[in-house]
Design an enzyme around this catalytic site. Structure first.
Site, PDB file in Angstrom:
ATOM      1  N   GLU A 195      -5.235   6.291   8.424  1.00  0.00           N
ATOM      2  CA  GLU A 195      -4.533   5.108   8.215  1.00  0.00           C
ATOM      3  C   GLU A 195      -3.909   4.425   9.242  1.00  0.00           C
ATOM      4  O   GLU A 195      -3.923   4.693  10.263  1.00  0.00           O
ATOM      5  CB  GLU A 195      -3.630   5.585   7.131  1.00  0.00           C
ATOM      6  CG  GLU A 195      -4.013   6.932   5.943  1.00  0.00           C
ATOM      7  CD  GLU A 195      -3.785   5.769   4.241  1.00  0.00           C
ATOM      8  OE1 GLU A 195      -3.584   4.635   4.326  1.00  0.00           O
ATOM      9  OE2 GLU A 195      -4.268   6.592   3.705  1.00  0.00           O
ATOM     10  N   ASP A 220       0.237  11.121   3.486  1.00  0.00           N
ATOM     11  CA  ASP A 220      -0.407  10.292   2.289  1.00  0.00           C
ATOM     12  C   ASP A 220      -0.531  11.678   1.118  1.00  0.00           C
ATOM     13  O   ASP A 220      -0.490  11.725  -0.200  1.00  0.00           O
ATOM     14  CB  ASP A 220      -1.529   9.903   3.042  1.00  0.00           C
ATOM     15  CG  ASP A 220      -2.677   9.767   2.419  1.00  0.00           C
ATOM     16  OD1 ASP A 220      -2.304   9.287   1.362  1.00  0.00           O
ATOM     17  OD2 ASP A 220      -3.541  10.764   1.691  1.00  0.00           O
ATOM     18  N   LYS A 274       0.711  12.488  -2.725  1.00  0.00           N
ATOM     19  CA  LYS A 274      -0.090  12.561  -3.706  1.00  0.00           C
ATOM     20  C   LYS A 274       0.267  14.004  -4.450  1.00  0.00           C
ATOM     21  O   LYS A 274       0.290  13.810  -6.038  1.00  0.00           O
ATOM     22  CB  LYS A 274      -2.054  12.898  -3.791  1.00  0.00           C
ATOM     23  CG  LYS A 274      -2.207  11.491  -3.157  1.00  0.00           C
ATOM     24  CD  LYS A 274      -3.682  11.919  -1.975  1.00  0.00           C
ATOM     25  CE  LYS A 274      -3.986  10.563  -1.488  1.00  0.00           C
ATOM     26  NZ  LYS A 274      -5.058  11.240  -0.041  1.00  0.00           N
TER      27      LYS A 274
HETATM   28  P1  NDP Z   1      -7.345  -2.317   3.374  1.00  0.00           P
HETATM   29  O1  NDP Z   1      -6.128  -2.024   4.231  1.00  0.00           O
HETATM   30  O2  NDP Z   1      -8.611  -1.561   3.177  1.00  0.00           O
HETATM   31  O3  NDP Z   1      -7.288  -2.885   2.396  1.00  0.00           O
HETATM   32  C1  NDP Z   1      -6.031  -3.674   1.955  1.00  0.00           C
HETATM   33  C2  NDP Z   1      -6.549  -5.134   1.292  1.00  0.00           C
HETATM   34  O4  NDP Z   1      -4.985  -5.781   0.833  1.00  0.00           O
HETATM   35  C3  NDP Z   1      -6.513  -6.422   2.445  1.00  0.00           C
HETATM   36  O5  NDP Z   1      -7.824  -7.073   1.578  1.00  0.00           O
HETATM   37  C4  NDP Z   1      -5.681  -7.121   2.758  1.00  0.00           C
HETATM   38  O6  NDP Z   1      -6.242  -8.721   3.535  1.00  0.00           O
HETATM   39  C5  NDP Z   1      -4.806  -6.871   1.895  1.00  0.00           C
HETATM   40  N1  NDP Z   1      -3.225  -7.168   1.425  1.00  0.00           N
HETATM   41  C6  NDP Z   1      -2.234  -6.486   2.804  1.00  0.00           C
HETATM   42  N2  NDP Z   1      -1.127  -6.896   2.998  1.00  0.00           N
HETATM   43  C7  NDP Z   1      -1.433  -8.002   2.165  1.00  0.00           C
HETATM   44  C8  NDP Z   1      -0.622  -8.921   1.284  1.00  0.00           C
HETATM   45  N3  NDP Z   1       1.095  -9.049   2.290  1.00  0.00           N
HETATM   46  N4  NDP Z   1      -0.863 -10.072   1.003  1.00  0.00           N
HETATM   47  C9  NDP Z   1      -2.290  -9.896   0.097  1.00  0.00           C
HETATM   48  N5  NDP Z   1      -2.236  -9.285   0.205  1.00  0.00           N
HETATM   49  C10 NDP Z   1      -2.689  -8.349   1.467  1.00  0.00           C
HETATM   50  O7  NDP Z   1      -6.483  -0.815   2.487  1.00  0.00           O
HETATM   51  P2  NDP Z   1      -7.136   0.218   1.355  1.00  0.00           P
HETATM   52  O8  NDP Z   1      -8.502  -0.700   0.385  1.00  0.00           O
HETATM   53  O9  NDP Z   1      -8.484   1.087   2.033  1.00  0.00           O
HETATM   54  O10 NDP Z   1      -6.837   0.396   0.297  1.00  0.00           O
HETATM   55  C11 NDP Z   1      -6.197   0.013  -0.860  1.00  0.00           C
HETATM   56  C12 NDP Z   1      -5.301   1.004  -1.376  1.00  0.00           C
HETATM   57  O11 NDP Z   1      -5.670   1.904  -1.924  1.00  0.00           O
HETATM   58  C13 NDP Z   1      -3.999   1.613  -0.941  1.00  0.00           C
HETATM   59  O12 NDP Z   1      -2.588   2.251  -2.043  1.00  0.00           O
HETATM   60  C14 NDP Z   1      -4.478   3.010  -0.521  1.00  0.00           C
HETATM   61  O13 NDP Z   1      -3.574   4.035  -0.041  1.00  0.00           O
HETATM   62  C15 NDP Z   1      -5.895   2.915  -1.700  1.00  0.00           C
HETATM   63  N6  NDP Z   1      -6.516   3.847  -1.579  1.00  0.00           N
HETATM   64  C16 NDP Z   1      -7.166   3.819  -0.218  1.00  0.00           C
HETATM   65  C17 NDP Z   1      -8.452   4.816  -0.688  1.00  0.00           C
HETATM   66  C18 NDP Z   1      -9.503   3.871   0.059  1.00  0.00           C
HETATM   67  O14 NDP Z   1     -10.516   5.756   0.499  1.00  0.00           O
HETATM   68  N7  NDP Z   1      -9.548   3.614   1.692  1.00  0.00           N
HETATM   69  C19 NDP Z   1      -9.047   6.038  -0.546  1.00  0.00           C
HETATM   70  C20 NDP Z   1      -7.400   5.900  -2.303  1.00  0.00           C
HETATM   71  C21 NDP Z   1      -6.432   5.332  -2.156  1.00  0.00           C
HETATM   72  P3  NDP Z   1      -7.309  -8.652   4.378  1.00  0.00           P
HETATM   73  O15 NDP Z   1      -8.162  -8.418   4.432  1.00  0.00           O
HETATM   74  O16 NDP Z   1      -7.187 -10.687   3.985  1.00  0.00           O
HETATM   75  O17 NDP Z   1      -6.392  -8.276   5.550  1.00  0.00           O
HETATM   76  N1  HSE Z   2      -6.260   8.592   4.475  1.00  0.00           N
HETATM   77  C1  HSE Z   2      -6.782   9.267   2.654  1.00  0.00           C
HETATM   78  C2  HSE Z   2      -7.743  10.516   3.048  1.00  0.00           C
HETATM   79  C3  HSE Z   2      -6.786   8.412   1.931  1.00  0.00           C
HETATM   80  O1  HSE Z   2      -7.537  10.834   4.198  1.00  0.00           O
HETATM   81  O2  HSE Z   2      -7.307  11.594   2.175  1.00  0.00           O
HETATM   82  C4  HSE Z   2      -7.504   8.175   0.618  1.00  0.00           C
HETATM   83  O3  HSE Z   2      -6.198   8.610   0.122  1.00  0.00           O
END
Ligand code: NDP
Ligand code: HSE
Length: 428
Positions: A192, A203, A207
């Site tokens: 992260e 994290d 969960k």
């Molecule tokens: P990313 O960092 O890849 O994407 C975050 C997105 O949110 C980006 O598109 C970013 O914009 C946008 N964003 C961030 N801040 C703002 C803001 N202030 N206004 C508008 N848009 C914003 O995150 P993930 O896709 O990895 O994760 C998204 C969610 O899913 C989180 O809550 C995470 O904990 C959860 N999650 C993620 C997993 C994973 O495998 N990645 C697994 C399980 C849950 P920009 O692209 O323009 O920077």
């Molecule tokens: N940082 C998290 C992990 C992503 O390693 O499992 C999914 O929540």
């Protein structure tokens, strides 16, 4: 066919683009399964110009996620930005206040504000769904709220952070120290933005707190999770655990005890031949125990674009089908504040300490432990070139809180260097 379900998606990163891909690539399948077209009408992210590898030209753009949530052409708000507060929470509240359903993957927001959001959702008759928030692609929220709803749940445990499991298993297979494998995981983009969320157990603790609320019908109590990260697990710990037939996992456990709800997320020795012990790399596993069903083991990808988007879509599909449930499986008003029972369940412990190699040092440690009622099962002093001797102690079962107090007494004797490392050995 009924009217389309129009999605507004805030957050177009790993998970958001995954959701866009599924909606675009499987439109016919989704409408066959739900009886409605599922369409995206509007999107939001930080940077409008970024190439995200998907065609977004048909969707309206909003700079402000709150404005997106309030749009008239958005029926369902999908929050995929992350962050416990800030725009994610503000936009979720805006959507719920407008009576719109919300689907999110945001475990931090739910762990810290789950009760207030559940109350807001119910006050406005709007579902709040979050299958993706726990264990990525594993449908564990559905398992607890639906498939196992007829059980008194006694225990939920498992490995819920893929990054930590990757680091621990890579250390074991490569023989390399924590610092090197941490750097490798960082280079691969696994961590992260704030790595302590992963390696500090936060994290995974988020969960666990969510699952615990569903399992035990209590308000989410993240502050009640006893947290210990993997930062102090050394390659020697991993080797010594293996020699005793164990592997070290960042294990979450939430259990119902006579004293209350006990929640912990900490590095734990688990039998190497158990399902948890065999878990490799970034895979997650959740073990649920219910009075009627016995034990259920769920295993799968805990993160990544496809698995997480798959979980988001399961919530979207439920809403398209008109299927709703209270946020934590029962009305928010019926969720009792969690009565905490911290570190009371007795288990054996692995304790590593650095002892000053001088007459009587080991005896003083044994005396302090004995006076605190901690019984030693096994003890070994390892070869050492310098003046400090690495000592490994395995205790008989004792409450973690008692061991912690006893180790403070051991440190106070002045015969150990640094803080001892104490890891639980999983109770069957
Ligand atoms: P990313 O960092 O890849 O994407 C975050 C997105 O949110 C980006 O598109 C970013 O914009 C946008 N964003 C961030 N801040 C703002 C803001 N202030 N206004 C508008 N848009 C914003 O995150 P993930 O896709 O990895 O994760 C998204 C969610 O899913 C989180 O809550 C995470 O904990 C959860 N999650 C993620 C997993 C994973 O495998 N990645 C697994 C399980 C849950 P920009 O692209 O323009 O920077
Ligand atoms: N940082 C998290 C992990 C992503 O390693 O499992 C999914 O929540």
């Amino acid at each position: 066919m009924t009217s389309p379900l129009r999605l507004g998606i805030a957050g177009l990163g790993t998970v958001g683009t995954g959701v866009v891909r599924i909606v675009q690539d499987t439109a016919d399948l989704l409408s066959a399964r739900t009886g409605r077209r599922i369409e995206i009408t509007a999107i939001s992210a930080r940077s409008r110009g970024k190439d995200r590898g998907v065609d977004l030209s048909a969707y309206a753009w909003e700079d402000d996620p709150v404005a997106l949530a309030r749009r008239d052409d958005v029926d369902l708000f999908v929050e995929l930005m992350g962050g416990s507060d800030g725009p994610a929470k503000a936009a979720t509240e805006a959507a719920l206040s407008a009576g719109k359903p919300v689907v999110t993957a945001n475990k931090a927001m739910l762990a810290l504000h789950g009760q207030a959001l559940a109350e807001l959702a119910e006050a406005n008759g709007a579902p709040l769904r979050y299958e993706a928030a726990v264990a990525g692609g594993i449908p564990v929220v559905k398992a607890l709220t639906e498939g196992l709803a007829g059980n008194v749940i006694t225990r939920v445990s498992g490995v819920m952070n893929g990054t930590c499991n990757y680091i621990l298993t890579r250390m074991e297979h490569s023989g390399l120290p924590y610092e090197e494998i941490f750097a490798e995981a960082e280079g691969l983009g696994f961590l992260e933005a704030d790595p302590t969320l992963d390696v500090g157990g936060i994290d995974a603790g988020h969960k666990l707190a969510i699952l615990s609320a569903i399992a035990f019908g209590t308000q989410v109590d993240f502050d009640g999770v006893q947290l210990q990260g993997i930062e102090r697990v050394s390659i020697d710990d991993i080797h010594r655990a293996r020699d005793m037939g164990y592997r070290i996992k960042l294990l979450g456990e939430a259990r119902r005890t006579d004293a209350g709800i006990e929640q912990s997320m900490r590095p734990t020795l688990v039998p190497a031949d158990s399902p948890l012990g065999q878990l490799e790399g970034g895979t997650n596993m959740v073990v649920i125990e219910g009075d009627a069903v016995g034990q259920i083991v769920l295993r799968g990808a805990g993160a990544g674009e496809g698995p997480t988007a798959s979980a988001v879509m399961s919530d979207v599909i439920d809403i398209a089908r008109g299927f709703t449930l209270p946020t934590f499986g029962q009305p928010a008003s019926s969720l009792a504040p969690a009565k905490r029972a911290n570190a009371v369940t007795a288990c054996a412990h692995y304790v590593r300490l650095m002892l000053r190699d001088e007459p009587g040092a080991l005896a003083r440690v044994a005396t302090v432990l004995g006076q605190a009622g901690i019984s030693i099962d096994r003890m070994r002093q390892y070869d050492h070139p310098g003046a400090d001797a690495p000592v490994l102690i395995v205790t008989h079962p004792c409450a973690p809180v008692d061991l912690s107090d006893a180790l403070s007494g051991v440190v106070a004797t002045g015969v150990v260097r640094g803080d001892p490392v104490a890891l639980q050995i999983q109770t069957p």
